[in-house]
Write a protein that holds these residues in place. Structure first.
Motif, short mmCIF file in Angstrom:
data_model
loop_
_atom_site.label_atom_id
_atom_site.label_comp_id
_atom_site.label_asym_id
_atom_site.label_seq_id
_atom_site.Cartn_x
_atom_site.Cartn_y
_atom_site.Cartn_z
N UNK A 1 -88.69 67.11 -45.37
CA UNK A 1 -87.47 66.31 -45.36
C UNK A 1 -86.38 67.13 -44.69
N UNK A 2 -85.71 66.53 -43.72
CA UNK A 2 -84.65 67.22 -43.00
C UNK A 2 -83.30 66.84 -43.61
N UNK A 3 -82.57 67.85 -44.05
CA UNK A 3 -81.25 67.64 -44.64
C UNK A 3 -80.23 68.33 -43.75
N UNK A 4 -79.19 67.60 -43.37
CA UNK A 4 -78.23 68.12 -42.40
C UNK A 4 -76.81 67.78 -42.84
N UNK A 5 -75.91 68.76 -42.71
CA UNK A 5 -74.49 68.55 -42.99
C UNK A 5 -73.69 68.80 -41.72
N UNK A 6 -72.93 67.80 -41.29
CA UNK A 6 -72.02 67.93 -40.16
C UNK A 6 -70.59 67.79 -40.65
N UNK A 7 -69.73 68.68 -40.21
CA UNK A 7 -68.29 68.55 -40.45
C UNK A 7 -67.60 68.48 -39.10
N UNK A 8 -66.88 67.38 -38.87
CA UNK A 8 -66.22 67.14 -37.58
C UNK A 8 -64.71 67.12 -37.81
N UNK A 9 -63.97 67.91 -37.06
CA UNK A 9 -62.52 67.95 -37.20
C UNK A 9 -61.85 67.56 -35.89
N UNK A 10 -60.78 66.74 -36.05
CA UNK A 10 -59.96 66.33 -34.90
C UNK A 10 -58.48 66.58 -35.18
N UNK A 11 -58.18 67.51 -36.06
CA UNK A 11 -56.80 67.72 -36.47
C UNK A 11 -55.89 68.07 -35.31
N UNK A 12 -56.38 68.87 -34.39
CA UNK A 12 -55.55 69.26 -33.24
C UNK A 12 -55.23 68.04 -32.38
N UNK A 13 -56.22 67.23 -32.12
CA UNK A 13 -55.99 66.01 -31.35
C UNK A 13 -55.14 65.01 -32.12
N UNK A 14 -55.34 64.96 -33.42
CA UNK A 14 -54.54 64.07 -34.27
C UNK A 14 -53.06 64.44 -34.19
N UNK A 15 -52.77 65.75 -34.30
CA UNK A 15 -51.38 66.21 -34.26
C UNK A 15 -50.75 65.94 -32.89
N UNK A 16 -51.52 66.10 -31.82
CA UNK A 16 -50.98 65.90 -30.47
C UNK A 16 -50.74 64.43 -30.17
N UNK A 17 -51.40 63.52 -30.93
CA UNK A 17 -51.28 62.09 -30.65
C UNK A 17 -50.19 61.41 -31.48
N UNK A 18 -49.56 62.14 -32.39
CA UNK A 18 -48.50 61.54 -33.20
C UNK A 18 -47.30 61.22 -32.31
N UNK A 19 -46.84 59.99 -32.34
CA UNK A 19 -45.78 59.57 -31.41
C UNK A 19 -44.45 60.26 -31.70
N UNK A 20 -44.04 60.28 -32.96
CA UNK A 20 -42.71 60.79 -33.28
C UNK A 20 -42.70 62.28 -33.64
N UNK A 21 -43.83 62.78 -34.12
CA UNK A 21 -43.83 64.16 -34.64
C UNK A 21 -44.99 64.98 -34.09
#
Length: 437
Positions: A286-306
């Motif tokens: 049985x193959x068990x896999x954990x992925x953690x994906x982060x987009x915090x940097x892109x999220x912060x850059x896409x904020x319109x006002x802040x």
């Protein structure tokens, strides 16, 4: 869980570690571990049984139990016992075969040793017969294989069985938009391979057990670690639940913080459990896999006002890695995975690899506090493969931290950064609620 000493190098097989293993109140004999005070004919049967099953480790010179206050580690005359074992292996086994032996001297000046016997099922000539029978390992005891099991051992695909538990986690690929630009900052991936029992070879994944695994994941250290790196960027979160591609032998459990706007989920985690196809499952894993994906940097850059230029603090990444490791060895998670695979919990191994893939160069993602680039180094690492120290017991918080510290130091060095080791020391010396970044 398979004891880390099985994969440890000779240098890491110390009498101190053996005493610590024997002293654990939860460390009892199992499918992959046995204690023997001295040589006996049953020792040979245990070697053959482990070779025909999942492998394991036998410690000769350790009582299987001891009275309160007594040391279970008593030792044996190493040369005399080794001569008996080797002679027995060549006289009793068909074909003749011997496992790996490592004498570990006691530290009391007695001249006695504990003999560590490592039985690798991938190195053994299976089926390994003894007295015209094929011993197999059950829960802390030996038995003889029935006709079907014996035929399966004779027909098994040795190349398929050569996949070690805990290894061969495939590298993730960073998601991209239609123009080929990365849409995530990074992906951490780890996982394990768990051998499957007879029932798991034909039955579908149990919905009830998947619900138990989901609850265990939501109660594990991972959600807290995921929220810890968000720093308020998430307006709520969705706990682990079945989402996306799920089938009778494949489960996908997803967690995410916030919403997809403006740049996708700021942080998400995906746990997948895949059983081999039923027609090929008899010797699969049985193959068990954990992925953690982060987009915090892109999220912060896409904020319109802040919008702002977000950089990942090193303490946050340390906490995230500790959460990932703490989850995959969490007792409730291990119990659920063992139930899904129809095996004992002892066979749910520790992860041996961690993969990191980044959208930008690692040096562009990390907060620079305490770090400095190596002059004239413009190589720009985009992640790497990090190997776990097999001598560490990741169930222990202190040893999980030691593993994370080693990985973070490798991350810094591979990224062409100076100062990561000193920064890690400072983080560990500072209370967790006041770590400077």
């Amino acid at each position: 869980m398979v004891t880390p000493l099985f994969a440890a190098s000779m240098a890491d097989l110390t009498i101190e570690r053996i005493r610590a293993l024997a002293a654990r109140p939860d460390q009892v004999e199992s499918q992959t571990l046995e204690f023997k005070r001295e040589y006996s004919s049953s020792l040979l049967k245990s070697i053959a049984a482990m070779a025909n099953t999942y492998g394991g480790m036998i410690l000769v010179g350790v009582n299987d139990r001891a009275a309160d206050g007594e040391d279970r580690v008593v030792g044996v005359d190493a040369q005399s016992v080794l001569d008996q074992i080797v002679s027995g292996c060549y006289e009793k086994f068909d074909p003749p075969w011997e496992p790996k032996f490592i004498p570990v001297p006691l530290d009391d000046g007695s001249g006695r040793s504990v003999i560590v016997i490592k039985v690798d099922p991938n190195a053994a000539p299976r089926p390994l017969l003894m007295d015209m029978k094929a011993p197999i390992r059950l829960s802390g005891r030996n038995a003889s294989a029935d006709r079907d099991r014996l035929v399966a051992l004779a027909r098994e695909d040795r190349l398929a069985d050569a996949v070690p538990m805990g290894q061969h986690v495939t590298s993730p690929q960073i998601p991209q938009d239609n123009e080929g630009a990365p849409t995530a900052d990074f992906i951490f991936r780890t996982g394990i391979n768990v051998p499957i029992g007879e029932a798991a070879a034909w039955r579908p994944l149990s919905e009830r057990t998947l619900a138990t695994l989901t609850q265990a994941l939501n109660n594990s250290p991972l959600p807290r670690a995921l929220l810890g790196i968000c720093h308020g960027a998430a307006d709520g979160f969705h706990p682990f639940r079945r989402a996306g591609f799920n089938r009778s032998r494949r489960a996908r459990l997803a967690w995410h913080a916030g919403s997809k706007e403006p740049a996708g989920f700021p942080v998400e985690a995906v746990v997948t459990v895949v059983l081999p196809d039923a027609h090929a499952a008899h010797h699969g894993v049985a193959q068990v896999q954990i992925d953690v994906i982060s987009r915090l940097r892109r999220f912060a850059a896409a904020l319109e006002a802040h919008k702002f230029d977000y950089l990942y603090p090193v303490p946050d990444l340390c906490g995230l890695l500790e959460g990932i490791l703490g989850t995959i060895v969490d007792p409730a998670v291990v119990a659920a995975l063992a139930d899904l695979a129809d095996v004992e919990e002892v066979l749910v191994s520790q992860p041996q690899q961690l993969h990191l893939v980044t959208g930008e160069a690692v040096v562009s993602l990390l907060h620079p506090e305490g770090l400095a680039p190596v002059p004239d180094d413009t190589s720009g690492s985009h992640g790497g493969i990090f190997i776990a120290n097999p001598a560490l017991d990741l169930r222990m918080e202190s040893e999980r931290r030691e593993q994370v510290d080693n990985w973070m130091q490798q991350l810094g060095l591979d990224a062409g950064l100076i100062g990561m080791e000193a920064l890690i020391d400072r983080i560990r010396a500072t209370p967790s609620d006041s770590v400077p970044v």
